[in-house]
Design a protein around this motif. Structure first.
Motif, PDB file in Angstrom:
ATOM      1  N   HIS B 150       0.831  -1.206   0.000  1.00  0.00           N
ATOM      2  CA  HIS B 150       0.000   0.000   0.000  1.00  0.00           C
ATOM      3  C   HIS B 150       0.864   1.254   0.000  1.00  0.00           C
ATOM      4  N   ALA B 151       1.934   1.230   0.824  1.00  0.00           N
ATOM      5  CA  ALA B 151       2.802   2.411   0.911  1.00  0.00           C
ATOM      6  C   ALA B 151       3.510   2.651  -0.415  1.00  0.00           C
ATOM      7  N   PHE B 152       3.980   1.603  -1.045  1.00  0.00           N
ATOM      8  CA  PHE B 152       4.721   1.806  -2.289  1.00  0.00           C
ATOM      9  C   PHE B 152       3.817   2.209  -3.435  1.00  0.00           C
ATOM     10  N   ARG B 153       2.554   1.806  -3.388  1.00  0.00           N
ATOM     11  CA  ARG B 153       1.622   2.259  -4.428  1.00  0.00           C
ATOM     12  C   ARG B 153       1.488   3.777  -4.369  1.00  0.00           C
ATOM     13  N   GLU B 154       1.405   4.323  -3.156  1.00  0.00           N
ATOM     14  CA  GLU B 154       1.282   5.776  -3.016  1.00  0.00           C
ATOM     15  C   GLU B 154       2.609   6.467  -3.344  1.00  0.00           C
ATOM     16  N   PRO B 201      -7.242   9.385   2.915  1.00  0.00           N
ATOM     17  CA  PRO B 201      -7.856   8.159   3.448  1.00  0.00           C
ATOM     18  C   PRO B 201      -6.864   7.013   3.610  1.00  0.00           C
ATOM     19  N   VAL B 202      -5.794   7.039   2.795  1.00  0.00           N
ATOM     20  CA  VAL B 202      -4.819   5.947   2.877  1.00  0.00           C
ATOM     21  C   VAL B 202      -4.112   5.955   4.230  1.00  0.00           C
ATOM     22  N   ILE B 203      -3.930   7.174   4.817  1.00  0.00           N
ATOM     23  CA  ILE B 203      -3.272   7.234   6.131  1.00  0.00           C
ATOM     24  C   ILE B 203      -4.113   6.506   7.172  1.00  0.00           C
ATOM     25  N   ASP B 204      -5.445   6.753   7.139  1.00  0.00           N
ATOM     26  CA  ASP B 204      -6.316   6.044   8.087  1.00  0.00           C
ATOM     27  C   ASP B 204      -6.272   4.543   7.839  1.00  0.00           C
ATOM     28  N   GLU B 205      -6.218   4.203   6.564  1.00  0.00           N
ATOM     29  CA  GLU B 205      -6.173   2.785   6.218  1.00  0.00           C
ATOM     30  C   GLU B 205      -4.903   2.139   6.775  1.00  0.00           C
ATOM     31  N   VAL B 285       4.760   8.762  15.026  1.00  0.00           N
ATOM     32  CA  VAL B 285       5.083  10.151  14.690  1.00  0.00           C
ATOM     33  C   VAL B 285       5.240  10.299  13.176  1.00  0.00           C
ATOM     34  N   ARG B 286       5.831   9.328  12.530  1.00  0.00           N
ATOM     35  CA  ARG B 286       6.028   9.413  11.072  1.00  0.00           C
ATOM     36  C   ARG B 286       4.685   9.402  10.348  1.00  0.00           C
ATOM     37  N   VAL B 287       3.779   8.537  10.797  1.00  0.00           N
ATOM     38  CA  VAL B 287       2.465   8.487  10.137  1.00  0.00           C
ATOM     39  C   VAL B 287       1.747   9.826  10.291  1.00  0.00           C
ATOM     40  N   GLU B 288       1.808  10.376  11.497  1.00  0.00           N
ATOM     41  CA  GLU B 288       1.090  11.623  11.728  1.00  0.00           C
ATOM     42  C   GLU B 288       1.763  12.787  11.008  1.00  0.00           C
ATOM     43  N   GLU B 289       3.084  12.703  10.822  1.00  0.00           N
ATOM     44  CA  GLU B 289       3.771  13.767  10.083  1.00  0.00           C
ATOM     45  C   GLU B 289       3.309  13.831   8.641  1.00  0.00           C
TER      46      GLU B 289
END
Lengths: 179, 392
Positions: B150-154, B201-205, B285-289
């Motif tokens: 998922h991360a690499f798709r974005e 939305p991907v962050i929440d996912e 912290v990285r996700v929220e950044e």
């Protein structure tokens, strides 16, 4: 004891949440593009986010030199941070026909050697900016793998490394070399 | 005629930090790396183990040394920028921005507002791409494969946007001293907006997939704890420092590129599933950044001046006056600074890079003591090191 079983419940429920997301993505549109899947070379430039036909506009891949425009000013050689360009020039005689680059600049030097070692190139595009006649360009061509490392040395000059000779003798020597 | 230089092989004493004679009963020296799949590059770590417990750990660096600082003393300022890209090769925009910023400070150049906005746009997009790589591979280290995809798709979309902007996907040579190499293409900001809309939305996912997963929190929330005092003592920066609960961000404390104009929060670790400063806190912290980066990007697109020449202040020849300068920016991995000494010539006399990964690596020995061997990979991943920046 209670905490132990609560952990169990948490693990099962949070894993199920993740599974639900994965399951939803199973039925979504496929985003992976196979490289050259339908044998069209253009498929590499397809992108989900960039409009069609715009991705390769500024692409910097393989270097190319239009030799008829090169005036031998050596600016690209000087600016290259990895020294992958080697140019040597010789002065054109005044008796020779004057020739001009595409933008009208007179060519006073004959470029006898213009070598670019693409295996050294770092694709930084710095050689393109100072060129006064825009003769050195980055092309969007990306498939140039080689089996032999020495094939990466691109020699752009047509008459490469001829020893300096007087012009009268050279005219006679050329047909012999061609034959 | 000079005699050819003799290269001496490393003595075993120099190659190993721990000696066999000093070992106690049941202790063993274990070599991890340099070709280890989870060390994010060529990093070698020597472990002194007692069963499964790590008694001591010593990182050995230098396997990716490319001589950046000495090399920079032999090429002109413009030629150094492609080399700075290669320090932290997954956050290139931040590196060249930092060096260009230092060069501008040295020459006294003020760039116009459009250049500043473009730099903020690219730096924040790069932060998203870099954090996505860090989070994806962190999941991969722990054993979760799905979030990585998922991360690499974005991340691929960000790289596509960069390729459209400047022609390169990884090493851009985009930030120059006095400007940027290319102006934004038409529709670029619109497409960035489209990306942001679908990225939020991907962050929440990602949170539901990995962050709150019980297996993941159990694994990471109790290991690799850096107390706030230790983090300050070792001069950690970036998400590693903020994971320990300290609110420090160079963008807030020492604004550059007009960061003072944008409203954003500095997320800090709160110790939600365990002690504060754990691996999970740094991850969180990285996700929220990334969420804050999205906020900054939206404001930057709104405030982008429509007019302005991006090459307006690019000097013909970069030839600063004698002097020295230190400039720092908030790169994705922390505070990246360049210290340049100029003697008035076309090439710098000395260039020193202060890299956040090197500092993060130095704390590893401290926090690895007493942990399990299996947790070493989790701790290295949470520090988010890039070996290209450690060795330089």
């Amino acid at each position: 004891m209670k905490e132990y079983f609560l952990d169990f419940w948490d693990a099962v429920s949070s894993t199920a949440t993740g599974m639900a997301i994965t399951l939803r993505h199973l039925f979504m549109k496929n985003e992976t593009q196979q490289y050259l899947s339908d044998e069209k070379p253009e498929t590499r430039w397809n992108s989900v986010i960039v409009p069609e036909g715009l991705l390769q506009d500024r692409s910097r891949m393989r270097l190319y030199v239009k030799m008829e425009d090169c005036i031998g000013c050596l600016q690209c050689e000087k600016v290259c941070p990895v020294d992958c360009i080697t140019i040597s020039t010789e002065k054109r005689q005044k008796t020779e026909l004057p020739i001009f680059a595409a933008n009208g600049q007179g060519i006073k030097q004959r470029v006898v050697q213009f070598d670019i070692d693409m295996s050294l190139c770092c694709y930084c595009n710095l050689c393109v900016y100072p060129c006064p006649t825009d003769c050195i360009v980055m092309t969007p061509e990306y498939e140039f793998a080689e089996r032999d490392k020495t094939n990466f040395l691109y020699r752009f000059a047509k008459d490469k490394a001829t020893p300096p000779e007087p012009p009268e003798e050279k005219k006679e020597a050329e047909p012999v070399a061609a034959g | 005629m000079s005699t050819p230089r003799q290269y001496k092989d490393l003595e075993p004493d120099e190659a190993y930090a721990f000696k066999l004679e000093d070992l106690e009963e049941d202790e063993m020296i274990l070599n991890m790396g340099p070709q280890h799949p989870s060390t994010h590059g060529v990093l070698r770590i020597e472990l002194k183990t007692d069963g499964e417990i790590v008694k001591d750990a010593q990182p050995h660096i230098g396997y990716l040394h490319r001589n950046f600082e000495k090399h920079a003393e032999n090429i002109d300022y413009q030629g150094i920028i492609p080399f700075t890209d290669r320090l932290d090769y997954v956050g290139s925009m931040g590196n060249s921005l930092s060096f260009a910023f230092a060069g501008e400070k040295l020459m006294g150049i003020e760039v116009n507002e459009r250049v500043q906005s473009i730099r903020v746009l690219t730096a924040e997009l790069q932060r998203i791409a870099s954090h996505l790589l860090a989070l994806g591979t962190y999941g991969l280290d722990i054993g979760a494969f799905t979030p990585f995809l998922h991360a690499f798709r974005e991340r691929e979309k960000v790289l596509d946007l960069f390729e459209w902007l400047c022609g390169a996907r990884l090493l851009y040579n985009f930030n120059w001293i006095g400007g940027v190499s290319h102006d934004l293409p038409d529709q670029w900001t619109d497409r960035v907006k489209v990306f942001l809309d679908q990225f939020e939305p991907v962050i929440d996912e990602l949170h539901n997939l990995l962050s709150y997963n019980k297996i993941f929190t159990k694994r990471t929330a109790s290991i690799g704890i850096i107390p706030p005092e230790l983090a300050i003592g070792y001069a950690l920066t970036g998400p590693n420092l903020r994971g320990s609960g300290i609110k420090w961000d160079t963008r807030k404390e020492d604004p550059y590129c007009g960061y003072e104009k944008y409203a954003f929060d500095v997320p800090v670790g709160q110790g939600r599933f365990g002690p504060i400063g754990s691996c999970w806190d740094r991850y969180y912290v990285r996700v929220e950044e990334m969420r804050q980066s999205v906020r900054i990007l939206r404001q930057a697109i709104e405030k982008l001046p429509p007019e302005g020449d991006v090459h307006e202040t690019v000097p013909k020849r970069v030839k600063p006056k004698p002097g020295e300068v230190y400039a720092r920016t908030e790169a994705p991995r922390g505070e990246l600074g360049f210290y340049i000494v100029s003697d008035g010539g076309l090439i710098p006399m000395r260039v020193k890079a202060r890299s956040p990964c090197f500092v993060a690596m130095s704390i590893f020995r401290e926090i690895a003591k007493g942990e399990m061997i299996a947790d070493m990979v989790a701790i290295i991943g949470s520090l988010d090191i890039v070996v290209g920046e450690i060795d330089r």
